[in-house]
Design a protein around this motif. Structure first.
Motif, PDB file in Angstrom:
ATOM      1  N   LYS A  21       0.878  -1.161   0.000  1.00  0.00           N
ATOM      2  CA  LYS A  21       0.000   0.000   0.000  1.00  0.00           C
ATOM      3  C   LYS A  21       0.918   1.213   0.000  1.00  0.00           C
ATOM      4  CE  LYS A  21      -3.538   2.444   2.638  1.00  0.00           C
ATOM      5  NZ  LYS A  21      -4.364   2.460   3.889  1.00  0.00           N
ATOM      6  N   LEU A  22       0.948   1.943  -1.099  1.00  0.00           N
ATOM      7  CA  LEU A  22       1.872   3.060  -1.244  1.00  0.00           C
ATOM      8  C   LEU A  22       1.234   4.372  -0.788  1.00  0.00           C
ATOM      9  CD1 LEU A  22       3.490   2.446  -4.760  1.00  0.00           C
ATOM     10  CD2 LEU A  22       4.447   1.926  -2.522  1.00  0.00           C
ATOM     11  N   LYS A  23       1.971   5.085   0.049  1.00  0.00           N
ATOM     12  CA  LYS A  23       1.593   6.431   0.454  1.00  0.00           C
ATOM     13  C   LYS A  23       2.697   7.366  -0.006  1.00  0.00           C
ATOM     14  CE  LYS A  23      -0.155   6.934   4.581  1.00  0.00           C
ATOM     15  NZ  LYS A  23      -0.323   6.873   6.057  1.00  0.00           N
ATOM     16  N   VAL A  24       2.352   8.305  -0.867  1.00  0.00           N
ATOM     17  CA  VAL A  24       3.340   9.163  -1.515  1.00  0.00           C
ATOM     18  C   VAL A  24       3.323  10.541  -0.884  1.00  0.00           C
ATOM     19  CG1 VAL A  24       4.126  10.116  -3.702  1.00  0.00           C
ATOM     20  CG2 VAL A  24       2.973   7.890  -3.656  1.00  0.00           C
ATOM     21  N   CYS A  25       4.498  10.990  -0.446  1.00  0.00           N
ATOM     22  CA  CYS A  25       4.566  12.313   0.176  1.00  0.00           C
ATOM     23  C   CYS A  25       5.754  13.100  -0.369  1.00  0.00           C
ATOM     24  CB  CYS A  25       4.635  12.206   1.691  1.00  0.00           C
ATOM     25  SG  CYS A  25       6.129  11.440   2.340  1.00  0.00           S
ATOM     26  N   GLY A  26       5.746  14.383  -0.085  1.00  0.00           N
ATOM     27  CA  GLY A  26       6.798  15.287  -0.526  1.00  0.00           C
ATOM     28  C   GLY A  26       6.393  16.708  -0.192  1.00  0.00           C
ATOM     29  N   ARG A  27       6.983  17.658  -0.894  1.00  0.00           N
ATOM     30  CA  ARG A  27       6.729  19.065  -0.551  1.00  0.00           C
ATOM     31  C   ARG A  27       5.679  19.728  -1.441  1.00  0.00           C
ATOM     32  NH1 ARG A  27      12.803  20.968  -1.017  1.00  0.00           N
ATOM     33  NH2 ARG A  27      12.656  19.409  -2.675  1.00  0.00           N
ATOM     34  N   ASP A  28       5.396  19.144  -2.604  1.00  0.00           N
ATOM     35  CA  ASP A  28       4.496  19.774  -3.570  1.00  0.00           C
ATOM     36  C   ASP A  28       3.234  18.931  -3.721  1.00  0.00           C
ATOM     37  OD1 ASP A  28       3.200  20.628  -5.998  1.00  0.00           O
ATOM     38  OD2 ASP A  28       5.083  21.570  -6.621  1.00  0.00           O
ATOM     39  N   LYS A  29       2.113  19.418  -3.211  1.00  0.00           N
ATOM     40  CA  LYS A  29       0.875  18.652  -3.221  1.00  0.00           C
ATOM     41  C   LYS A  29       0.380  18.368  -4.633  1.00  0.00           C
ATOM     42  CE  LYS A  29      -0.868  20.103   1.314  1.00  0.00           C
ATOM     43  NZ  LYS A  29      -1.990  20.749   2.045  1.00  0.00           N
ATOM     44  N   LEU A  30       0.539  19.337  -5.554  1.00  0.00           N
ATOM     45  CA  LEU A  30       0.076  19.130  -6.920  1.00  0.00           C
ATOM     46  C   LEU A  30       0.870  18.006  -7.600  1.00  0.00           C
ATOM     47  CD1 LEU A  30      -0.497  22.807  -8.159  1.00  0.00           C
ATOM     48  CD2 LEU A  30      -2.211  21.110  -7.471  1.00  0.00           C
ATOM     49  N   LYS A  31       2.170  17.984  -7.376  1.00  0.00           N
ATOM     50  CA  LYS A  31       2.998  16.932  -7.973  1.00  0.00           C
ATOM     51  C   LYS A  31       2.669  15.568  -7.362  1.00  0.00           C
ATOM     52  CE  LYS A  31       6.904  19.799  -9.394  1.00  0.00           C
ATOM     53  NZ  LYS A  31       8.358  20.074  -9.233  1.00  0.00           N
ATOM     54  N   ILE A  32       2.374  15.552  -6.071  1.00  0.00           N
ATOM     55  CA  ILE A  32       1.985  14.306  -5.412  1.00  0.00           C
ATOM     56  C   ILE A  32       0.707  13.754  -6.039  1.00  0.00           C
ATOM     57  CG2 ILE A  32       1.163  13.281  -3.254  1.00  0.00           C
ATOM     58  CD1 ILE A  32       2.948  15.300  -1.779  1.00  0.00           C
ATOM     59  N   CYS A  33      -0.272  14.624  -6.227  1.00  0.00           N
ATOM     60  CA  CYS A  33      -1.553  14.192  -6.799  1.00  0.00           C
ATOM     61  C   CYS A  33      -1.385  13.686  -8.229  1.00  0.00           C
ATOM     62  CB  CYS A  33      -2.554  15.346  -6.766  1.00  0.00           C
ATOM     63  SG  CYS A  33      -3.141  15.757  -5.100  1.00  0.00           S
ATOM     64  N   ALA A  34      -0.595  14.396  -9.028  1.00  0.00           N
ATOM     65  CA  ALA A  34      -0.359  13.970 -10.411  1.00  0.00           C
ATOM     66  C   ALA A  34       0.359  12.615 -10.442  1.00  0.00           C
ATOM     67  CB  ALA A  34       0.467  15.024 -11.138  1.00  0.00           C
ATOM     68  N   PHE A  35       1.306  12.438  -9.551  1.00  0.00           N
ATOM     69  CA  PHE A  35       2.053  11.185  -9.441  1.00  0.00           C
ATOM     70  C   PHE A  35       1.106  10.038  -9.094  1.00  0.00           C
ATOM     71  CE2 PHE A  35       4.608   8.087  -7.165  1.00  0.00           C
ATOM     72  CZ  PHE A  35       5.830   8.078  -7.809  1.00  0.00           C
TER      73      PHE A  35
END
Length: 252
Positions: A25-39
């Motif tokens: 179950k992958l949870k993707v995080c980082g600093r840019d919410k838009l890039k996270i959503c697109a990813f």
């Protein structure tokens, strides 16, 4: 299904995520919410529901009992806070050793990994080191992007130079072959096609035959290949390559 927190959303993170989305179950995080959503949107295509964005409060990542895969730039590790204790931390951060990881993030075990750019095609060679307790799991994860080799951490810098940096060196060699072929009569499209076929076939040869035997197999006495090899040796090709590897090693 175990949870893996993927920190980062670049090319290497993408390559790994495509191989892991049906295993964790992958949870993707980082600093840019838009890039996270697109990813996550890209990864969720094809009826994969094991990928979700993980938006952070105050750049704090809750890692308790999770697998954590760090796919960020080395300096960025300190831009996040890590709450709890992970099961395993996997890091592709170049030149960040295991001791440094342990000061930044709490985990039961730690793995360092150095893949290369061929990961996007599932053809990487990834050098791994760390806690042997998590060796099998590390192989399971990084085998999704190609082959893996387990080494001692003290050898990681040279493995990084050879496996991680050398695609750039091989690209210069390939480009040189193409330019030379054009200089002596082939069109650029013809030259590129020949060189692409050369590298494709050579990979298969190298899987089965030692490099010295490959060389000997095409070196007829007094033939064109032997003259080319003699020219390379006279110009110090081995020393040039050795120096390139050494300089890269010293920065890893």
């Amino acid at each position: 299904m175990e949870t893996l927190i993927l920190v980062g959303y670049g090319k290497m993170a993408r390559a790994l995520a495509f191989g892991l989305r049906d295993r964790f179950k992958l949870k993707v995080c980082g600093r840019d919410k838009l890039k996270i959503c697109a990813f996550c949107d890209e990864l969720s295509q094809g009826n994969s529901f094991n990928v979700e964005p993980y938006f952070l409060d105050d750049n704090t990542i809750d890692i308790q009992d999770c697998h954590v895969l760090l796919c960020i730039k080395p300096y960025a590790i300190r831009e996040f806070s890590y709450k709890g204790k992970a099961r395993v931390v996997y890091s592709i951060l170049n030149a960040v050793n295991l001791d440094s990881l342990k000061t930044e993030i709490s985990s039961e075990t730690y793995i360092r990994a150095m893949p290369n750019v061929a990961a996007q095609f599932g053809k990487s060679i990834t050098s791994l080191c760390g806690d042997t307790k998590s060796k099998d799991k590390a192989f399971d994860i990084f085998s999704t992007i190609g082959r893996c080799v387990w080494i001692d951490e003290k050898k990681m810098s040279i493995a990084t130079a050879v496996g991680g940096c050398s695609p750039a060196f091989l690209a210069i060699i390939a480009e040189s072959f193409i330019d030379s072929a054009v200089a002596y009569g082939l069109s650029r499209d013809e030259a590129r096609e020949v060189v692409q076929g050369l590298f494709y076939g050579f990979s298969a040869l190298l899987d089965e035959i030692h490099p010295s035997l490959i060389k000997e197999s095409v070196m007829s006495p007094g033939g064109s290949t032997s003259q080319g090899v003699l020219s390379l040796e006279r110009d110090g090709i081995r020393g040039v390559i050795s120096n390139a590897i050494l300089n890269s090693k010293n920065f890893s």
